[in-house]
Design a protein around this motif. Structure first.
Motif, PDB file in Angstrom:
ATOM      1  N   GLY A  35       0.777  -1.232   0.000  1.00 40.19           N
ATOM      2  CA  GLY A  35       0.000   0.000   0.000  1.00 40.19           C
ATOM      3  C   GLY A  35       0.806   1.277   0.000  1.00 40.19           C
ATOM      4  O   GLY A  35       0.238   2.363  -0.109  1.00 40.19           O
ATOM      5  N   ARG A  36       2.119   1.212   0.105  1.00 39.31           N
ATOM      6  CA  ARG A  36       2.942   2.432   0.118  1.00 39.31           C
ATOM      7  C   ARG A  36       3.198   2.930  -1.306  1.00 39.31           C
ATOM      8  O   ARG A  36       3.390   2.128  -2.236  1.00 39.31           O
ATOM      9  CB  ARG A  36       4.279   2.180   0.790  1.00 39.31           C
ATOM     10  CG  ARG A  36       4.203   1.752   2.236  1.00 39.31           C
ATOM     11  CD  ARG A  36       3.591   2.810   3.117  1.00 39.31           C
ATOM     12  NE  ARG A  36       2.175   2.602   3.351  1.00 39.31           N
ATOM     13  CZ  ARG A  36       1.433   3.376   4.102  1.00 39.31           C
ATOM     14  NH1 ARG A  36       1.948   4.426   4.684  1.00 39.31           N
ATOM     15  NH2 ARG A  36       0.152   3.111   4.272  1.00 39.31           N
ATOM     16  N   PRO A  37       3.243   4.244  -1.512  1.00 39.22           N
ATOM     17  CA  PRO A  37       3.473   4.791  -2.854  1.00 39.22           C
ATOM     18  C   PRO A  37       4.782   4.336  -3.487  1.00 39.22           C
ATOM     19  O   PRO A  37       4.843   4.141  -4.709  1.00 39.22           O
ATOM     20  CB  PRO A  37       3.472   6.306  -2.615  1.00 39.22           C
ATOM     21  CG  PRO A  37       2.640   6.493  -1.400  1.00 39.22           C
ATOM     22  CD  PRO A  37       2.922   5.296  -0.531  1.00 39.22           C
ATOM     23  N   LEU A  38       5.831   4.173  -2.684  1.00 38.29           N
ATOM     24  CA  LEU A  38       7.119   3.753  -3.243  1.00 38.29           C
ATOM     25  C   LEU A  38       7.018   2.361  -3.851  1.00 38.29           C
ATOM     26  O   LEU A  38       7.527   2.104  -4.952  1.00 38.29           O
ATOM     27  CB  LEU A  38       8.190   3.776  -2.147  1.00 38.29           C
ATOM     28  CG  LEU A  38       9.633   3.574  -2.606  1.00 38.29           C
ATOM     29  CD1 LEU A  38      10.032   4.646  -3.601  1.00 38.29           C
ATOM     30  CD2 LEU A  38      10.574   3.592  -1.416  1.00 38.29           C
ATOM     31  N   VAL A  39       6.352   1.443  -3.143  1.00 36.90           N
ATOM     32  CA  VAL A  39       6.148   0.096  -3.679  1.00 36.90           C
ATOM     33  C   VAL A  39       5.168   0.141  -4.848  1.00 36.90           C
ATOM     34  O   VAL A  39       5.333  -0.566  -5.852  1.00 36.90           O
ATOM     35  CB  VAL A  39       5.630  -0.850  -2.578  1.00 36.90           C
ATOM     36  CG1 VAL A  39       5.378  -2.243  -3.129  1.00 36.90           C
ATOM     37  CG2 VAL A  39       6.622  -0.908  -1.420  1.00 36.90           C
ATOM     38  N   ALA A  40       4.141   0.988  -4.736  1.00 36.00           N
ATOM     39  CA  ALA A  40       3.169   1.121  -5.815  1.00 36.00           C
ATOM     40  C   ALA A  40       3.829   1.604  -7.103  1.00 36.00           C
ATOM     41  O   ALA A  40       3.476   1.152  -8.197  1.00 36.00           O
ATOM     42  CB  ALA A  40       2.052   2.082  -5.405  1.00 36.00           C
ATOM     43  N   GLN A  53      10.458   5.029 -14.695  1.00 34.89           N
ATOM     44  CA  GLN A  53       9.488   6.101 -14.488  1.00 34.89           C
ATOM     45  C   GLN A  53       8.506   5.755 -13.374  1.00 34.89           C
ATOM     46  O   GLN A  53       8.061   6.631 -12.639  1.00 34.89           O
ATOM     47  CB  GLN A  53       8.722   6.379 -15.788  1.00 34.89           C
ATOM     48  CG  GLN A  53       9.550   7.106 -16.835  1.00 34.89           C
ATOM     49  CD  GLN A  53      10.122   8.408 -16.319  1.00 34.89           C
ATOM     50  OE1 GLN A  53      11.336   8.582 -16.269  1.00 34.89           O
ATOM     51  NE2 GLN A  53       9.259   9.339 -15.951  1.00 34.89           N
ATOM     52  N   GLY A  54       8.185   4.475 -13.247  1.00 35.00           N
ATOM     53  CA  GLY A  54       7.297   4.074 -12.163  1.00 35.00           C
ATOM     54  C   GLY A  54       7.904   4.360 -10.796  1.00 35.00           C
ATOM     55  O   GLY A  54       7.230   4.875  -9.904  1.00 35.00           O
ATOM     56  N   VAL A  55       9.185   4.039 -10.644  1.00 28.73           N
ATOM     57  CA  VAL A  55       9.863   4.289  -9.370  1.00 28.73           C
ATOM     58  C   VAL A  55       9.987   5.791  -9.114  1.00 28.73           C
ATOM     59  O   VAL A  55       9.808   6.262  -7.976  1.00 28.73           O
ATOM     60  CB  VAL A  55      11.249   3.620  -9.366  1.00 28.73           C
ATOM     61  CG1 VAL A  55      12.054   4.053  -8.153  1.00 28.73           C
ATOM     62  CG2 VAL A  55      11.097   2.105  -9.377  1.00 28.73           C
ATOM     63  N   LEU A  56      10.282   6.571 -10.157  1.00 27.31           N
ATOM     64  CA  LEU A  56      10.374   8.021  -9.993  1.00 27.31           C
ATOM     65  C   LEU A  56       9.035   8.613  -9.559  1.00 27.31           C
ATOM     66  O   LEU A  56       8.985   9.490  -8.685  1.00 27.31           O
ATOM     67  CB  LEU A  56      10.840   8.670 -11.300  1.00 27.31           C
ATOM     68  CG  LEU A  56      12.295   8.409 -11.710  1.00 27.31           C
ATOM     69  CD1 LEU A  56      12.596   9.025 -13.067  1.00 27.31           C
ATOM     70  CD2 LEU A  56      13.257   8.949 -10.663  1.00 27.31           C
ATOM     71  N   GLY A  58       6.733   6.938  -7.953  1.00 32.73           N
ATOM     72  CA  GLY A  58       6.517   6.445  -6.600  1.00 32.73           C
ATOM     73  C   GLY A  58       7.285   7.242  -5.562  1.00 32.73           C
ATOM     74  O   GLY A  58       6.766   7.542  -4.477  1.00 32.73           O
ATOM     75  N   VAL A  59       8.526   7.606  -5.881  1.00 33.69           N
ATOM     76  CA  VAL A  59       9.339   8.404  -4.949  1.00 33.69           C
ATOM     77  C   VAL A  59       8.698   9.765  -4.722  1.00 33.69           C
ATOM     78  O   VAL A  59       8.620  10.260  -3.586  1.00 33.69           O
ATOM     79  CB  VAL A  59      10.770   8.557  -5.498  1.00 33.69           C
ATOM     80  CG1 VAL A  59      11.547   9.590  -4.698  1.00 33.69           C
ATOM     81  CG2 VAL A  59      11.492   7.216  -5.468  1.00 33.69           C
ATOM     82  N   ALA A  60       8.226  10.400  -5.810  1.00 34.33           N
ATOM     83  CA  ALA A  60       7.616  11.723  -5.688  1.00 34.33           C
ATOM     84  C   ALA A  60       6.342  11.677  -4.849  1.00 34.33           C
ATOM     85  O   ALA A  60       6.121  12.518  -3.975  1.00 34.33           O
ATOM     86  CB  ALA A  60       7.324  12.289  -7.077  1.00 34.33           C
ATOM     87  N   VAL A  61       5.498  10.673  -5.103  1.00 32.96           N
ATOM     88  CA  VAL A  61       4.245  10.563  -4.354  1.00 32.96           C
ATOM     89  C   VAL A  61       4.513  10.170  -2.907  1.00 32.96           C
ATOM     90  O   VAL A  61       3.846  10.640  -1.981  1.00 32.96           O
ATOM     91  CB  VAL A  61       3.302   9.546  -5.040  1.00 32.96           C
ATOM     92  CG1 VAL A  61       2.027   9.340  -4.221  1.00 32.96           C
ATOM     93  CG2 VAL A  61       2.946  10.017  -6.444  1.00 32.96           C
ATOM     94  N   TYR A  84      -2.149   3.896  -6.259  1.00 32.73           N
ATOM     95  CA  TYR A  84      -2.405   3.142  -7.487  1.00 32.73           C
ATOM     96  C   TYR A  84      -3.301   3.898  -8.454  1.00 32.73           C
ATOM     97  O   TYR A  84      -3.154   3.746  -9.678  1.00 32.73           O
ATOM     98  CB  TYR A  84      -3.008   1.781  -7.136  1.00 32.73           C
ATOM     99  CG  TYR A  84      -1.995   0.886  -6.479  1.00 32.73           C
ATOM    100  CD1 TYR A  84      -1.040   0.219  -7.232  1.00 32.73           C
ATOM    101  CD2 TYR A  84      -1.952   0.745  -5.096  1.00 32.73           C
ATOM    102  CE1 TYR A  84      -0.082  -0.576  -6.629  1.00 32.73           C
ATOM    103  CE2 TYR A  84      -0.997  -0.051  -4.485  1.00 32.73           C
ATOM    104  CZ  TYR A  84      -0.067  -0.707  -5.255  1.00 32.73           C
ATOM    105  OH  TYR A  84       0.889  -1.485  -4.659  1.00 32.73           O
ATOM    106  N   GLY A  85      -4.223   4.717  -7.933  1.00 30.42           N
ATOM    107  CA  GLY A  85      -5.033   5.525  -8.831  1.00 30.42           C
ATOM    108  C   GLY A  85      -4.222   6.622  -9.486  1.00 30.42           C
ATOM    109  O   GLY A  85      -4.246   6.791 -10.708  1.00 30.42           O
ATOM    110  N   GLY A  86      -3.468   7.379  -8.679  1.00 30.24           N
ATOM    111  CA  GLY A  86      -2.687   8.492  -9.210  1.00 30.24           C
ATOM    112  C   GLY A  86      -1.493   8.049 -10.029  1.00 30.24           C
ATOM    113  O   GLY A  86      -1.297   8.495 -11.165  1.00 30.24           O
ATOM    114  N   ILE A  87      -0.687   7.139  -9.468  1.00 32.93           N
ATOM    115  CA  ILE A  87       0.505   6.686 -10.192  1.00 32.93           C
ATOM    116  C   ILE A  87       0.108   5.881 -11.423  1.00 32.93           C
ATOM    117  O   ILE A  87       0.698   6.031 -12.500  1.00 32.93           O
ATOM    118  CB  ILE A  87       1.408   5.854  -9.265  1.00 32.93           C
ATOM    119  CG1 ILE A  87       1.932   6.718  -8.124  1.00 32.93           C
ATOM    120  CG2 ILE A  87       2.582   5.262 -10.041  1.00 32.93           C
ATOM    121  CD1 ILE A  87       2.752   5.957  -7.095  1.00 32.93           C
TER     122      ILE A  87
END
Length: 276
Positions: A35-40, A53-56, A58-61, A84-87
Motif C-alpha cells: 500500500g505504500r506509494p514507493l512500492v506502488a 518512471q514508475g519508481v520516480l 513512486g518516490v515523488a508521491v 495506485y489511482g494516481g501513479i
C-alpha cells in the motif's frame, strides 16, 4: 487491449494494499508494504513496462504522503487509492512524476475518501451480522460476516474504481493536458514539484524536537548539493553521526540516572515504614 491488463493489475494491487487485506500478507505486507506509494511505483512500473518512471513517480508521491497520519480512523487522504489511482493514471498518460503527484493528491482526497467512508459504513453492517452470528454460536455465519463479505466489499470498492479510473481516465487526462494552455501545464508541474517538499517539511515538523537538530539536515543538504556526495554515502555518514550522538547521549544520561538512584537510596534509608 494494451491498457486492460495494467489497469486490472493496478486495481488488484490497490485491494492487496488495503489494511483489510491483512489475512493475506499481514498488516506489514499489505498496508505498510504493497500500500505504500514507493512500492506502488515499482509495481505500476512493472505492469506498464517502464520501471524507471514508475519508481520516480513512486518516490515523488511517497514524499508527499510521508507524513500522512490517520488518527482514530479519520484520515485526510486515502493513501492506497492515491498510490495506485494516481501513479497508475500517470503511467497510462505522461509518466511525469509531477503529474503523478497532482493526480495522486486529487484521487486520494476525493474519490479515495468517498470510497473509504463508504467502506466504513458498510463494515458497521457486517459487524452487526457477525455479532448476531456469534450470539447464535453460528461459526459459518461468523466467518461469512467477519471475513468473506468484508473482503468482497473491499475488493469491489478498491479494485473496480481504480480499474475504471485508469482504463477510462486515460483519454480524459490526455485531452485535458493537450487542450489546456501551456502555462497551466507548467503550473501543474511546479505545484507537483513543491508538494513533495511540503511532505518532507511536515515530516520534519514531527521528527525534529529541538531546533539544533536542523543542523544535521543542513549538513546533509550541503554534502549533497555542494560536496557532490551520493545519497548512499550520505546515508552511511548519517548512520555514523546518529550512532555517535546516541553514544554521547547515553554517557550523559548514565551519571544522572546513577545520581538519582543514589539520592533515592539515601532518602529511603531515612524513611520509617511505620509512618506510612
Amino acid at each position: 487491449m494494451g491498457l486492460l491488463f495494467p489497469a486490472i493489475m493496478c486495481g488488484v494491487f490497490c485491494y492487496l494494499g488495503a489494511i483489510e487485506s491483512a489475512p493475506l500478507f499481514g498488516i506489514t505486507g499489505s498496508f505498510y508494504g504493497v500500500g505504500r506509494p514507493l512500492v506502488a511505483g515499482l509495481l505500476c512500473g512493472l505492469v506498464f513496462g517502464d520501471v524507471t518512471q514508475g519508481v520516480l513517480c513512486g518516490v515523488a508521491v511517497q514524499a508527499v504522503f510521508i507524513a500522512n497520519l490517520s488518527t482514530g480512523g479519520a484520515t485526510n487522504s486515502e493513501i492506497t487509492y492515491a498510490s495506485y489511482g494516481g501513479i497508475g493514471l500517470a503511467m497510462a498518460t505522461t509518466k511525469d512524476p509531477a503529474v503523478a503527484v497532482t493526480l495522486s493528491v486529487l484521487v486520494g482526497q476525493t474519490f479515495g475518501l468517498i470510497f473509504y467512508n463508504t467502506r466504513m459504513a458498510a463494515y458497521s453492517f457486517f459487524n452487526n451480522g457477525a455479532q448476531k452470528a456469534a450470539e447464535e454460536n453460528n461459526d459459518r455465519g461468523i466467518t461469512l460476516w467477519h471475513v468473506v463479505y468484508p473482503q468482497i466489499c473491499t475488493f469491489f470498492l478498491r479494485a473496480v474504481p481504480v480499474f475504471l479510473a485508469i482504463y477510462f481516465g486515460q483519454g480524459l487526462v490526455d485531452s485535458l493536458l493537450n487542450s489546456v494552455p501551456e502555462i497551466v501545464t507548467h503550473i501543474i508541474s511546479v505545484l507537483g514539484g513543491v508538494l513533495p517538499a511540503l511532505g518532507i517539511g511536515m515530516l520534519m515538523n514531527i521528527v525534529v524536537k529541538d531546533k539544533i537538530q536542523l543542523v544535521f539536515f543542513f549538513a546533509g543538504f550541503v554534502l549533497l548539493s555542494f560536496a557532490g556526495l551520493s545519497m548512499v554515502a550520505i546515508v552511511f555518514i548519517a548512520v555514523l553521526v546518529a550512532y555517535l550522538v546516541y553514544l554521547s547521549s547515553a554517557k550523559v544520561a548514565a551519571p544522572a540516572v546513577e545520581a538519582s538512584g543514589t539520592a533515592n537510596s539515601a532518602d529511603a534509608a531515612y524513611e520509617d515504614d511505620d509512618l506510612f
